[in-house]
Design a protein around this motif. Structure first.
Motif, PDB file in Angstrom:
ATOM      1  N   ASP A 417      22.235 -29.371  43.475  1.00 18.63           N
ATOM      2  CA  ASP A 417      23.455 -28.869  42.835  1.00 18.63           C
ATOM      3  C   ASP A 417      23.727 -27.429  43.249  1.00 18.63           C
ATOM      4  O   ASP A 417      24.880 -26.993  43.305  1.00 18.63           O
ATOM      5  N   VAL A 418      22.636 -26.695  43.534  1.00 16.28           N
ATOM      6  CA  VAL A 418      22.729 -25.288  43.943  1.00 16.28           C
ATOM      7  C   VAL A 418      21.765 -25.065  45.098  1.00 16.28           C
ATOM      8  O   VAL A 418      20.612 -25.496  45.041  1.00 16.28           O
ATOM      9  N   PHE A 419      22.230 -24.414  46.149  1.00 19.82           N
ATOM     10  CA  PHE A 419      21.396 -24.096  47.315  1.00 19.82           C
ATOM     11  C   PHE A 419      21.394 -22.580  47.467  1.00 19.82           C
ATOM     12  O   PHE A 419      22.442 -21.967  47.690  1.00 19.82           O
ATOM     13  N   VAL A 420      20.207 -21.985  47.335  1.00 19.26           N
ATOM     14  CA  VAL A 420      20.064 -20.522  47.322  1.00 19.26           C
ATOM     15  C   VAL A 420      19.290 -20.052  48.538  1.00 19.26           C
ATOM     16  O   VAL A 420      18.222 -20.590  48.853  1.00 19.26           O
ATOM     17  N   MET A 421      19.807 -19.035  49.219  1.00 22.90           N
ATOM     18  CA  MET A 421      19.080 -18.364  50.300  1.00 22.90           C
ATOM     19  C   MET A 421      19.282 -16.862  50.194  1.00 22.90           C
ATOM     20  O   MET A 421      20.337 -16.402  49.734  1.00 22.90           O
ATOM     21  N   GLY A 422      18.293 -16.108  50.625  1.00 22.81           N
ATOM     22  CA  GLY A 422      18.387 -14.654  50.634  1.00 22.81           C
ATOM     23  C   GLY A 422      18.244 -14.117  52.043  1.00 22.81           C
ATOM     24  O   GLY A 422      18.890 -14.576  52.972  1.00 22.81           O
TER      25      GLY A 422
END
Length: 481
Positions: A417-422
């Motif tokens: 539902d959420v894809f996070v990258m930094g």
């Protein structure tokens, strides 16, 4: 300021009230973004008091003394689940890794209606010349010549050269990454050459999103870099104050009261020996001291807040992906804090039924530096590309090392539902086919390396993600008073 207040003043008069000069002066002293909320609140309260016709400064001050917002997150029970497969490898190393990648992504690709009739590459190369078909393979090489694009396509059994034909297909092909899985729709031109008229990615099917039953939020940050001389401790202390509802206007503090989770997408500390002459840019020169300081800062967050932390390329873990959790030998205080969940990079978690894929994002370097149409000023575009590839770090042999494990744990097996990258230090967010994509900002000022690369980071910009309605609210701590 007076001109900007006029529409709100007209609204007060239209509702049958008079505004005294001292009330007008009071409104002029309030930050413009808060004035509308104050006026709306004043009108709402005034409607419940029939005897009131004049709004003065005393009245405005009285309505601003509101009770503290209800602690929604404090009262909510934590709901955090982790999908954490164990690493497994043997002497076959990268052969097993790429065979695993091929097998997993072949299943994902064949879920598409337009790929179900694809035949194995080993069968396609044996077909007669001019035969039309679809086939699947890993891209082991890409080269452009004039207005033509050539791909080297391989499977566990065979390989062949593919020439991409047509302007639209070539444009698609320029985004293709080395070592990603692709389906080609084309024909056999010669015994050693296929022609691709279209390229089909694994892609993102429409899916039902998980949603929380209560309006709790997760704050999503990354690249804190404790121990660096460029670490913005002042902004992190503002973050702590905001989380404790000691900072910001009423609406902002109400938002803080809903935060149940803080997710940190890698590079909690600046590390040691990550690049030449790093010691000259450190205030804390041991990893133990850096993690101890990070633990001290995080311990000041409200007691009801759960923290999820994955490592990045600056943390005290191996460089190759996937990375194990930050070990207790370097971060004992973090391990002792029962609210802290130290997970691998990447990790998939579920917060109140909302599935989040967390990855630090080192692989973004390889994409942004070598893919036409991509650059370091717009990392969210590369995050979307990786989601379409269904892989967190497909490229082998560039700046992102991969571990030779038996199972490729970097394949995106289920759409989150959420894809996070930094990693890039530039905040951005967007929706792609019902998936929220987030590129985290940082808590580090521009470094000399970033200055040379002309990268302008966004320190102190955080994401506040509502797990109930999937609204993602950027909050700039630099501007918060």
């Amino acid at each position: 300021m007076t001109q900007e207040l006029l529409p709100l003043l007209h609204r007060v008069v239209e509702r049958g009230y008079q505004l005294t000069p001292d009330a007008f002066t009071h409104l002029q002293a309030i930050p413009l973004e808060q004035v509308k909320a104050v006026v709306e609140r004043a009108l709402q309260v005034a409607e419940g008091r029939p005897e009131l016709f004049v709004i003065d400064q005393e009245f405005l001050l009285s309505i601003s003394k509101e009770p503290e917002p209800r602690q929604v997150a404090r009262d909510a029970r934590p709901s955090l689940a982790v999908d954490e497969p164990s690493p497994e490898g043997d002497v076959n190393g990268f052969i097993d890794l790429f065979n695993s990648r091929f097998a997993q992504l072949e299943v994902i690709l064949k879920r598409r209606v337009d790929v179900r009739d694809a035949i194995p590459l080993s069968q396609a190369v044996k077909l007669p010349v001019k035969s039309k078909f679809k086939t699947i393979g890993l891209v082991s090489g890409k080269r452009a010549r004039s207005n033509r694009l050539f791909l080297e396509l391989e499977s566990p059994e065979t390989s062949i050269t593919v020439m991409v034909s047509g302007a639209e297909a070539v444009e698609k092909g320029m985004e293709v990454l080395n070592d990603q899985m692709i389906c080609i729709d084309g024909l056999k031109y010669k015994d050693d050459l296929l022609i691709a008229n279209d390229l089909i990615w694994p892609g993102v099917p429409i899916h039902d999103s998980g949603r929380a039953d209560e309006p709790v939020c997760a704050v999503i940050i990354g690249d804190v870099h404790v121990g660096s001389k460029y670490f913005r401790e002042d902004l992190f202390e503002k973050f702590i104050r905001w989380m404790n509802m000691d900072l910001g206007p009423q609406a902002s503090r109400e938002l803080a009261s809903r935060v149940k989770y803080v997710v940190i997408a890698g590079d909690l500390v600046d590390g040691i020996g990550i690049y030449p002459d790093q010691l000259d840019e450190l205030t804390l020169t041991t990893q133990d001291a850096q993690y101890e300081e990070a633990a001290r800062l995080l311990a000041q967050l409200p007691e009801h807040v759960e923290m999820v932390i994955i490592p990045g390329n600056h943390d005290a873990v191996r460089r190759s992906l996937p990375q194990p959790p930050i070990p207790e030998s370097y971060a004992s205080s973090l391990h002792k804090d029962k609210r802290v969940h130290l997970l691998p990079n990447p990790s998939t978690i579920s917060l109140h039924g909302v599935k989040m894929l967390l990855a630090h994002g080192k692989a973004l370097d390889d994409i942004l530096s070598s893919t036409p149409g991509y650059d370091f000023h717009n990392p969210i575009k590369a995050v979307e590309l990786l989601l379409r590839c269904n892989h967190v770090a497909p490229i082998y042999g560039q700046s992102t090392p991969l571990a030779p494990e038996k199972i490729d744990r970097l394949v995106i097996r289920e759409i989150p539902d959420v894809f996070v990258m930094g990693h890039i230090h530039i905040f951005d967010h967007r929706k792609y086919k019902n998936v929220t994509l987030i590129s985290t900002g940082s808590f580090q000022d521009q470094t000399p390396f970033q200055r040379r690369m002309k990268i302008d980071p966004t320190p102190g910009v955080i994401s506040v993600f509502n797990l109930m309605n999937h609204q993602n609210i950027p909050l700039d701590l630099e501007r918060l008073e």
